[in-house]
Scaffold this active site. Structure first.
Site, short mmCIF file in Angstrom:
data_model
loop_
_atom_site.label_atom_id
_atom_site.label_comp_id
_atom_site.label_asym_id
_atom_site.label_seq_id
_atom_site.Cartn_x
_atom_site.Cartn_y
_atom_site.Cartn_z
N GLU B 127 0.83 -1.20 0.00
CA GLU B 127 0.00 0.00 0.00
C GLU B 127 0.87 1.25 0.00
O GLU B 127 1.79 1.38 0.80
CB GLU B 127 -0.90 0.06 1.24
CG GLU B 127 -1.66 1.38 1.28
CD GLU B 127 -2.50 1.58 2.51
OE1 GLU B 127 -2.58 0.67 3.34
OE2 GLU B 127 -3.08 2.68 2.62
N ASP B 191 9.80 5.78 15.05
CA ASP B 191 9.58 7.20 14.82
C ASP B 191 9.99 7.92 16.10
O ASP B 191 9.52 7.60 17.18
CB ASP B 191 8.09 7.43 14.51
CG ASP B 191 7.79 8.90 14.28
OD1 ASP B 191 8.76 9.68 14.14
OD2 ASP B 191 6.61 9.26 14.24
N ASP B 193 10.45 11.82 17.65
CA ASP B 193 10.04 13.18 17.35
C ASP B 193 10.56 14.09 18.46
O ASP B 193 10.39 13.78 19.63
CB ASP B 193 8.51 13.22 17.32
CG ASP B 193 8.01 14.36 16.48
OD1 ASP B 193 8.60 15.44 16.60
OD2 ASP B 193 7.07 14.15 15.70
#
Lengths: 549, 502
Positions: B127, B191, B193
């Site tokens: 996808e 991830d 941040d």
């Protein structure tokens, strides 16, 4: 283009696909030996057993599993669970050690083996059942494994493909490995030389990795001996899950002559709510047995508001937020412990999964009991049970909701129907309730019903002077209703009466408006509109919906 | 074969234009220039070759250098008009189209997700999600080849491309078999941040970053890479700058790609040390003895703590912030002594305060025999971890079907390219110096170097500062593909095998 025929089965795989060829093969094993108490259940039984045994063994095992599951609902620690389960296991599924030299060893192990496979058949049909069965069987296995002093022999017989850690490796990672076997605060520490480790792929011991309990090196976990239980249990679960999946696929081809299927269906249905159907007639006489399974029985002492909640719960297998709140608090007030309360709701909400229950409901119930939440909530032990005043004035029930006071929030037709359904069919009483309701004297209506239902007992109590006058004054709290009803019904058994009064650990009937406002009151289910039609008794247009004063 | 020359590129016979794309550019390229290059776009058309000899040489070269022919090379300026790129928005479709057409490394990108040069399920059932300039999101996009993807991207000009998992069936056909449609494999992702560091960074907050707080990322990358390599044995780890204030990790090992949600959660749990919110008080509470991975992390982080935290961040200079430090210390007498000392000299730097702890502890310990030095040591370890240990956005790692922004897309706010970070130069990586889309396109125009190198025309990206990043990406992907379990086995039908789990 390289890709042309997608449907061609690769040559290497061809034989795997056609498993039908294997299905009716003669089993190569015929007589199973049970060298160990524990069993990985990797070989299905092939002997003949009687139909009665088939059913009885399954039911016995189911009883154990259901109780084990209840223990987990009640947040019991492993030690508590073990203590709780011991008598049950001894009664229904005894498994003695090799050293006991019991003459029943083979029979016990056979029963354990066969009952497991019978339940496999019963619980492989849907994904939920499979997950649940695998979970409780794992619990049972873990329980037995921890208790078994012969487990080392069992483990060594398993052939689990564990690579032992060599002495060189031990030396190389001495420091790291020591950290994983050191028990903080303990004087006697195992040294690296004494300890034994095995090396497995980290994916086989996810719990140990997640909890940083093993040393990892290039994807291999160095599992200390004492943690090998986790490995064995993980392996057990994995094998069982795989086997259940296979069973489910084979189930449609079950070669069956209509004797087993009804039994199996019956078993799997019972497993959904193990205790729901149970309500022994004599339970209340034994005293205040305030447990989840006894609520059905105790509900004869409930005031109409709680009766209605209970009936709705049993009918819909669900209650909305304020219904749960009002009912939980009442149950808490009659002395139902948090663990029992969790069990009660879990079993009551029979249509939802454990996951949903834990995610969406468990916390709220614990919050009500002061088990979680802010400091003040925990210190004050959660909320107080709702008084009549609070029930009457706050949070009028909306569509699909079952809380509130039936005398106030129902219209007369529905109220009469409810009263008649619970055995109050005397015309004079119904007329009196109607008049009370019209005069907005809902307490009086409730007390009128109480006096009617307990008319014989009250008469006797008055005659014998057992209860003082102030013990018979107007009831203004649902928990008072329960307590008085319980005491009156158990007048003749003095032991019942005394233990009954002991159970009345409800707080005083004073209004507790402030204490009960909770920050965590969730929004009502979005499905409210959808449920509107199902609950015809509630929220009739002629009921005046007043906001709390 | 008429190479479409867009109306705006008529006077392209500048000296640079002589070495241009040979006659057989990739099909996708041609399609796009013919159908999609709108007149107002500053798109360089391809030139006809100058001479026959050169043409044949180019052709030959193309045959050998198949991997590279996706990069259109043109020495023509991107446009003849003097456009001030710097003033254009980073999400300007015109700029983005040039970027996707001339700079985005489609072929390597394809191989990276496909794990093989031949098209396979890993790419076809993968996808991709596009966010268009109107903020509409197109999910469940999937393509068979890099060229088809490139063509569609040039048609849609998404501002953001995200990468999802490989599904059991083609995501575009999911509705034909909804029950059988489920995610099957995806790179393991992390991830981090900088906003998660807001309670400990003093230099910036929210979306802003500077070199000082970027050090948090450097530490995080080092610690997590060590865990993934040494503990879990993963090899193909790529860190990508997310364009503004964070980094993403993509782990492409086969073993990592097929992890289920539970096992992803296990790795995330193994990594997670700093827990709870900013209001929760002490956020690191570890069991002793420390796990070997924590010990190693502390060793990595120690020097960073000294330099980057105590010196640069100086987190406890103000007394209210120092109070937070005091709350993390175990002994009440010690706390009081330190508080008195620090109140006497306001603005005392954190490095000195950190030293004070030990000094004061010695005096306190000399008076009190029961003073627990071990507890103090452990508290100090916890503090080091709280101020340096990576803070992960755990949900990205846990879920197989979580979408994550692709490398090499443009961050719409900063215009920076989401470039891979070379682990060798991790210390010197400068997030503020990452090439922006505006600069890159200007660099193509301003390129004055040779147009041919080793007998092949130079690609547009080679003319820009994007070159080292794409080189690194290509090396990473090449090594990864060689290490694929299927690589050495000559298979008749890779397409049927690539996506299957076992």
């Amino acid at each position: 283009m390289i890709r042309q025929d997608f449907n061609r089965i690769e040559a290497k795989r061809r034989h795997v696909v056609d498993h039908r060829k294997k299905q009716f093969a003669t089993p190569t094993y015929s007589d199973t030996q049970y060298p160990h108490r524990l069993n990985f259940y990797s070989t299905p039984p092939t002997g003949d057993i009687k139909l009665e045994e088939f059913e009885q063994w399954a039911i016995d095992r189911l009883r154990v599993l259901a109780e084990l599951e209840a223990c987990s609902f009640r947040n019991k620690t492993p030690a508590e669970t073990a203590a709780h389960m011991k008598p049950l296991l001894d009664k229904y599924l005894p498994l003695e050690a090799n050293t006991s030299a019991s003459s029943h060893l083979a029979a016990q192990r056979k029963k354990d083996h066969y009952s497991h496979f019978i339940l496999r058949l019963a619980f492989s049909s849907t994904k939920e059942l499979r997950q649940r069965f695998a979970r409780v069987e794992t619990m049972l296995f873990r329980l037995r494994f921890t208790a078994d002093d012969e487990r080392a022999a069992f483990v060594s017989g398993l052939d689990l493909d564990w690579e032992p850690v060599t002495d060189e490796e031990k030396q190389e990672f001495a420091e790291e490995l020591t950290a994983t076997i050191t028990v903080p605060g303990s004087k006697k520490q195992q040294t690296i030389e004494e300890a034994s480790f095995c090396k497995v792929d980290w994916m086989r011991v996810p719990d140990l990795v997640e909890g940083r309990k093993v040393f990892l090196r290039h994807g291999m976990a160095f599992v200390p001996f004492k943690e090998q239980q986790s490995l064995v249990v993980t392996e057990f679960t994995a094998q069982l899950e795989r086997a259940l999946e296979l069973t489910a696929r084979a189930l449609p081809r079950l070669d069956e002559d209509d004797r087993l299927t009804p039994i199996l269906n019956h078993l799997s249905k019972n497993f959904v709510t193990p205790d729901a159907g149970y309500s022994g007639n004599g339970a209340a006489i034994e005293g205040a047995e305030i447990t989840a399974r006894n609520i059905d029985n105790l509900s004869q002492h409930f005031p109409m508001c709680m009766t209605h909640l209970h009936r709705t719960l049993r009918r819909d297998a669900h209650l909305k937020h304020y219904g749960r709140l009002q009912y939980s608090l009442f149950l808490k007030g009659i002395g139902l412990s948090l663990d029992e309360c969790l069990t009660f709701w879990r079993q009551g909400f029979s249509k939802i999964t454990d996951d949903t229950f834990n995610k969406e409901y468990r916390y709220n119930i614990r919050h009500v009991y002061g088990d979680v939440g802010g400091d003040s909530n925990r210190r004050s032990g959660g909320y107080s049970p709702y008084s009549c005043q609070k029930i009457l004035t706050e949070h009028a029930p909306g569509p699909g909701e079952a809380h509130g006071c039936p005398y106030r929030h129902f219209n007369m037709e529905n109220l009469a129907a409810l009263l008649q359904a619970t055995g109050v069919s005397d015309r004079a009483v119904l007329q009196g309730v109607k008049e009370d309701k019209e005069k907005q004297k809902f307490h009086l209506a409730c007390n009128r019903v109480f006096e009617y239902v307990h008319r014989n007992e009250i008469k006797r109590a008055k005659d014998e002077g057992v209860m003082s006058a102030n013990q018979l004054e107007t009831i203004v709290h649902p928990n008072e209703y329960f307590k008085r009803s319980y005491l009156l019904k158990n007048l003749n058994g003095s032991s019942g009466a005394s233990s009954g009064s002991g159970s009345g650990s409800y707080p005083p009937a004073a209004p507790v408006v402030g204490a009960a406002t909770t920050p965590s009151q969730e929004e009502e289910d979005a499905a409210a509109a959808g449920d509107a039609g199902t609950d015809a008794d509630v929220g009739g247009g002629d009921v005046k919906m007043e906001e709390g004063s | 074969m008429p190479h479409s020359v867009t109306p705006k590129t008529e006077d392209m016979d500048t000296p640079m234009a002589t070495h241009s794309q040979p006659t057989n550019p990739p099909a996708g390229d041609e399609d796009v220039t013919m159908t999609d290059a709108a007149p107002e776009l500053p798109v360089a058309g391809q030139q006809k070759p100058e001479s026959g000899t050169q043409q044949s040489a180019m052709k030959l070269d193309d045959l050998f250098d198949v991997d590279d022919d996706e990069f259109p090379s043109s020495n023509a300026p991107a446009t003849i008009e003097q456009v001030d790129y710097a003033s254009m928005s980073a999400s300007d479709p015109a700029l983005l189209r040039v970027f996707y057409q001339r700079l985005f490394p489609w072929r390597i990108f394809f191989q990276w997700l496909n794990h093989s040069p031949q098209p396979s399920k890993d790419f076809e059932h993968r996808e991709l999600a596009f966010t268009l300039s109107n903020d509409a999101m197109l999910r469940y996009m999937s393509y068979r080849t890099a060229d088809l993807l490139r063509k569609d991207v040039l048609r849609l000009v998404p501002t953001r491309i995200e990468i999802g998992p490989v599904y059991t069936t083609n995501p575009r056909e999911r509705k034909m078999n909804l029950s059988g449609f489920r995610p099957q494999s995806k790179e393991l992702c992390f991830d981090i941040d900088l906003t998660d560091y807001d309670d400990i960074r003093t230099c910036c907050d929210k979306a802003n970053i500077c070199h000082k707080c970027w050090r948090f990322m450097t530490m995080a990358i080092k610690v997590i890479t060590a865990v993934l390599r040494d503990d879990f044995g993963f090899k193909h780890i790529m860190w990508v700058y997310s364009g503004r204030r964070g980094v993403h990790a993509w782990i492409s090992d086969k073993a990592a790609r097929v992890l289920d949600d539970r096992k992803r959660g296990v790795i995330a749990g193994y990594l997670q040390v700093v827990v709870g919110g900013a209001q929760g008080g002490k956020r690191v509470n570890l069991r002793r003895p420390l796990h070997p991975h924590i010990v190693r992390s502390i060793n990595i982080l120690k020097s960073h703590f000294q330099d980057d935290i105590l010196e640069d961040q100086d987190p406890w200079r103000e007394s209210d912030r120092a109070e937070k430090l005091l709350q993390s210390l175990p002994d009440l007498n010690l706390r009081d002594a330190l508080r008195r000392k620090w109140d006497a000299s306001p603005g005392r730097p954190s490095a000195l305060k950190w030293q004070d702890i030990d000094a004061v502890a010695r005096t306190v310990a000399s008076k009190n025999k029961r003073f627990d030095t071990r507890a103090l040591l452990e508290a100090k370890q916890d503090i080091v971890l709280e101020y340096t240990y990576p803070r992960l956005d755990i949900n990205v790692s846990k879920k197989l079907n979580h979408l994550l922004k692709s490398p090499f897309v443009i961050h719409p706010g900063t215009g920076r390219v989401c470039v891979p970070i070379n682990m060798r130069h991790i210390e010197t990586f400068d997030p503020l110096g990452v090439p922006t889309i505006q600069n890159l396109i200007r660099e193509i125009d301003e390129y004055k170097g040779p147009a041919v190198k080793n007998d092949r025309p130079i690609h547009d990206w080679e003319k820009t500062s994007l070159k080292p990043y794409i080189d690194y990406f290509r090396t990473h992907v090449t090594i990864m593909i060689k290490d694929e379990p299927d690589y050495k086995i000559k298979r008749e039908k890779i397409s049927q095998e690539g996506g299957s789990l076992w």
